[in-house]
Design a protein around this motif. Structure first.
Motif, PDB file in Angstrom:
ATOM      1  N   LEU A 290       0.825  -1.208   0.000  1.00  0.00           N
ATOM      2  CA  LEU A 290       0.000   0.000   0.000  1.00  0.00           C
ATOM      3  C   LEU A 290       0.855   1.252   0.000  1.00  0.00           C
ATOM      4  O   LEU A 290       0.349   2.359  -0.073  1.00  0.00           O
ATOM      5  CB  LEU A 290      -0.924  -0.017   1.215  1.00  0.00           C
ATOM      6  CG  LEU A 290      -1.892  -1.204   1.285  1.00  0.00           C
ATOM      7  CD1 LEU A 290      -2.725  -1.135   2.561  1.00  0.00           C
ATOM      8  CD2 LEU A 290      -2.787  -1.233   0.061  1.00  0.00           C
ATOM      9  N   GLY A 291       2.165   1.085   0.108  1.00  0.00           N
ATOM     10  CA  GLY A 291       3.106   2.190   0.098  1.00  0.00           C
ATOM     11  C   GLY A 291       4.506   1.628   0.117  1.00  0.00           C
ATOM     12  O   GLY A 291       4.714   0.398   0.141  1.00  0.00           O
ATOM     13  N   LEU A 292       5.490   2.506   0.122  1.00  0.00           N
ATOM     14  CA  LEU A 292       6.873   2.053   0.089  1.00  0.00           C
ATOM     15  C   LEU A 292       7.299   1.371   1.383  1.00  0.00           C
ATOM     16  O   LEU A 292       8.320   0.673   1.407  1.00  0.00           O
ATOM     17  CB  LEU A 292       7.796   3.239  -0.209  1.00  0.00           C
ATOM     18  CG  LEU A 292       7.618   3.870  -1.594  1.00  0.00           C
ATOM     19  CD1 LEU A 292       8.553   5.067  -1.762  1.00  0.00           C
ATOM     20  CD2 LEU A 292       7.871   2.845  -2.700  1.00  0.00           C
ATOM     21  N   ILE A 295       6.514  -2.794   0.810  1.00  0.00           N
ATOM     22  CA  ILE A 295       6.874  -3.448  -0.446  1.00  0.00           C
ATOM     23  C   ILE A 295       6.932  -4.966  -0.254  1.00  0.00           C
ATOM     24  O   ILE A 295       6.589  -5.745  -1.135  1.00  0.00           O
ATOM     25  CB  ILE A 295       8.230  -2.927  -0.964  1.00  0.00           C
ATOM     26  CG1 ILE A 295       8.095  -1.464  -1.420  1.00  0.00           C
ATOM     27  CG2 ILE A 295       8.762  -3.791  -2.093  1.00  0.00           C
ATOM     28  CD1 ILE A 295       7.219  -1.272  -2.620  1.00  0.00           C
ATOM     29  N   GLY A 296       7.369  -5.403   0.928  1.00  0.00           N
ATOM     30  CA  GLY A 296       7.547  -6.825   1.188  1.00  0.00           C
ATOM     31  C   GLY A 296       6.321  -7.514   1.754  1.00  0.00           C
ATOM     32  O   GLY A 296       6.436  -8.622   2.295  1.00  0.00           O
ATOM     33  N   ALA A 297       5.151  -6.909   1.667  1.00  0.00           N
ATOM     34  CA  ALA A 297       3.943  -7.522   2.221  1.00  0.00           C
ATOM     35  C   ALA A 297       3.675  -8.868   1.552  1.00  0.00           C
ATOM     36  O   ALA A 297       3.814  -9.006   0.336  1.00  0.00           O
ATOM     37  CB  ALA A 297       2.744  -6.589   2.037  1.00  0.00           C
ATOM     38  N   THR A 298       3.251  -9.849   2.359  1.00  0.00           N
ATOM     39  CA  THR A 298       2.980 -11.184   1.835  1.00  0.00           C
ATOM     40  C   THR A 298       1.982 -11.903   2.731  1.00  0.00           C
ATOM     41  O   THR A 298       1.959 -11.689   3.951  1.00  0.00           O
ATOM     42  CB  THR A 298       4.269 -12.026   1.738  1.00  0.00           C
ATOM     43  OG1 THR A 298       3.926 -13.379   1.428  1.00  0.00           O
ATOM     44  CG2 THR A 298       5.043 -12.009   3.042  1.00  0.00           C
ATOM     45  N   LEU A 299       1.173 -12.772   2.114  1.00  0.00           N
ATOM     46  CA  LEU A 299       0.232 -13.570   2.889  1.00  0.00           C
ATOM     47  C   LEU A 299       0.945 -14.623   3.736  1.00  0.00           C
ATOM     48  O   LEU A 299       0.323 -15.223   4.609  1.00  0.00           O
ATOM     49  CB  LEU A 299      -0.766 -14.248   1.951  1.00  0.00           C
ATOM     50  CG  LEU A 299      -1.764 -13.328   1.241  1.00  0.00           C
ATOM     51  CD1 LEU A 299      -2.630 -14.125   0.266  1.00  0.00           C
ATOM     52  CD2 LEU A 299      -2.644 -12.585   2.232  1.00  0.00           C
TER      53      LEU A 299
END
Length: 420
Positions: A290-292, A295-299
């Motif tokens: 959703l922003g910088l 960046i590494g968001a993951t389920l």
């Protein structure tokens, strides 16, 4: 309409008020304690407390018996970090009490004083098996129309969803990272500068000269000092891995007990979080940047953290009160992406209770603990399952809410052919 609202209010404010003696028979009991999962077990509840857990328990005189038919029984679920009882209608400012918009750092701001135990959203959440939550303040960014808050949002507390006041469990909430830049002069570096000064004022108030620009009031200094001394955890809302490392370093220097919320990139520093024994309260549905800072968001965030030895609890990214009932879905999604089922259930029960210091009342099913229990129709992490019986402090809660009342009202009209 007035009669409908009056009847609905009477229903929501009514219901059982006294704990009764109840024997739940033949259940699959997920205790979330050292005893693990018990098949074909009974639970005896008396005077609001779990008196016994075992097989073939004798039924006391006049006890009400519930045959669970081997269905799951869990501790009551956690509702996450929420504005439940602080926000009624999102578009109505007079019904929003979660944010302090003075523009000055006030850790003494305590949203528990504004908690409304009669909020209709509480019944909606309770029907879904939620028996406790943490109400939280929000750090508001400034605007030309409304002064903003600061990186220290204020205090939140645990609430039981039985129409009572907030508990005396407290936590101090802080907002860090890019979304807090407007609260700290435009730079995340200033966030640590401001927090360091606040700690200096609290620890050594005489070191700040009379003409210096102070961040805290006398009450704020005392509040911050109380939390430094262990009055409750510091909860840092932070996502970027680099920022998490800075928060861990600050907490280590100041010897603080902390937890993280958000933590979109927490998996990248999982080993460091495990070594520091810092739990993470995350949204299991967050998988897109959703922003910088994310960046590494993951389920797979929860699963990777759990494998590293980090305790994981669940919340929704948005604190809106009507999101509370969706929380078990986030845990189910985490299971679908590698988190063990038992760990997901712990993230909705035992782990948040331990983080916020209420493990003697919530989060586990143990003899001598308060009876906060839910009987489920099936796997509680499946969206098709539902709560058949919900107990808060040994009192069975009404199985209806504002939503079910409206559903039934209009369903009756549809069947009668008079709906408009």
């Amino acid at each position: 309409m007035i009669r409908l609202l009056t009847a609905l209010a009477a229903f929501l404010l009514g219901g059982p008020t006294l704990a009764e003696t109840v024997l739940i028979r033949n259940a699959t009991v997920h205790t979330m304690a050292d005893t693990g999962t018990l098949e074909g077990a009974d639970i005896l509840v008396r005077d609001g407390t779990i008196e016994a857990i075992g097989r073939a328990l004798a039924a006391p005189a006049q006890a009400r018996i519930i045959d669970a038919q081997e269905r799951p029984v869990t501790p009551g679920f956690f509702g996450g970090l929420t504005h439940l009882g602080l926000e009624e209608i999102g578009l109505e400012p007079t019904a929003e009490d979660a944010a302090l918009k003075l523009g000055t750092m006030r850790p003494e701001f305590d949203v528990a004083l504004a908690f409304n135990p009669d909020s209709v959203a509480i019944g909606v959440s309770r029907v879904e098996g939620v028996t406790f939550a943490v109400i939280v303040p929000t750090a508001e960014a400034g605007s030309s129309k409304a002064p903003g808050g600061t990186i220290i949002a204020g205090q939140g507390s645990v609430v039981a969803l039985n129409g009572g006041a907030a508990t005396d469990s407290r936590a101090l909430f802080l907002d860090f990272g890019a979304d807090a830049n407007e609260l700290s002069g435009g730079s995340r570096a200033a966030q640590y500068m401001l927090l360091k000064q606040a700690f200096l004022e609290a620890r050594t108030p005489k070191a700040v000269l009379p003409d210096d620009q102070r961040l805290l009031t006398p009450a704020g200094r005392q509040t911050l000092l109380d939390f430094i001394g262990g009055a409750g955890p510091f909860v840092f809302d932070v996502d970027r891995a680099a920022d998490i490392r800075q928060v861990l370093a600050f907490a280590r220097r100041e010897k603080l007990r902390i937890a993280l919320s958000g933590g979109a990139e927490a998996w990248r520093v999982a080993s460091e979080l495990a070594a520091a024994r810092v739990p993470v309260i995350l949204d299991g549905l967050e998988d897109l940047p959703l922003g910088l800072d994310s960046i590494g968001a993951t389920l797979e965030n929860a699963a990777r953290l759990e494998r590293a030895g980090v305790d994981v609890a669940f919340t929704m990214d948005s604190p809106e009160p009507h999101n509370v009932r969706k929380l078990r879905q986030t845990a189910g999604v985490a299971v679908a992406h590698g988190l063990p089922w038992d760990a997901a259930l712990a993230g909705l029960t035992r782990v948040p209770a331990e983080i916020f210091g209420v493990a003697d009342r919530f989060g586990t099913i143990e003899r001598g603990h308060r009876a906060n229990l839910v009987v489920w129709s099936g796997d509680p992490l499946e969206v098709t399952s539902f709560a058949t019986h919900v107990f808060v402090d040994g009192v069975q809660q009404a199985d209806r809410s504002r939503q079910t009342e409206l559903r039934d009202r209009y369903l009756e009209r549809v069947r009668a052919g008079t709906a408009r």
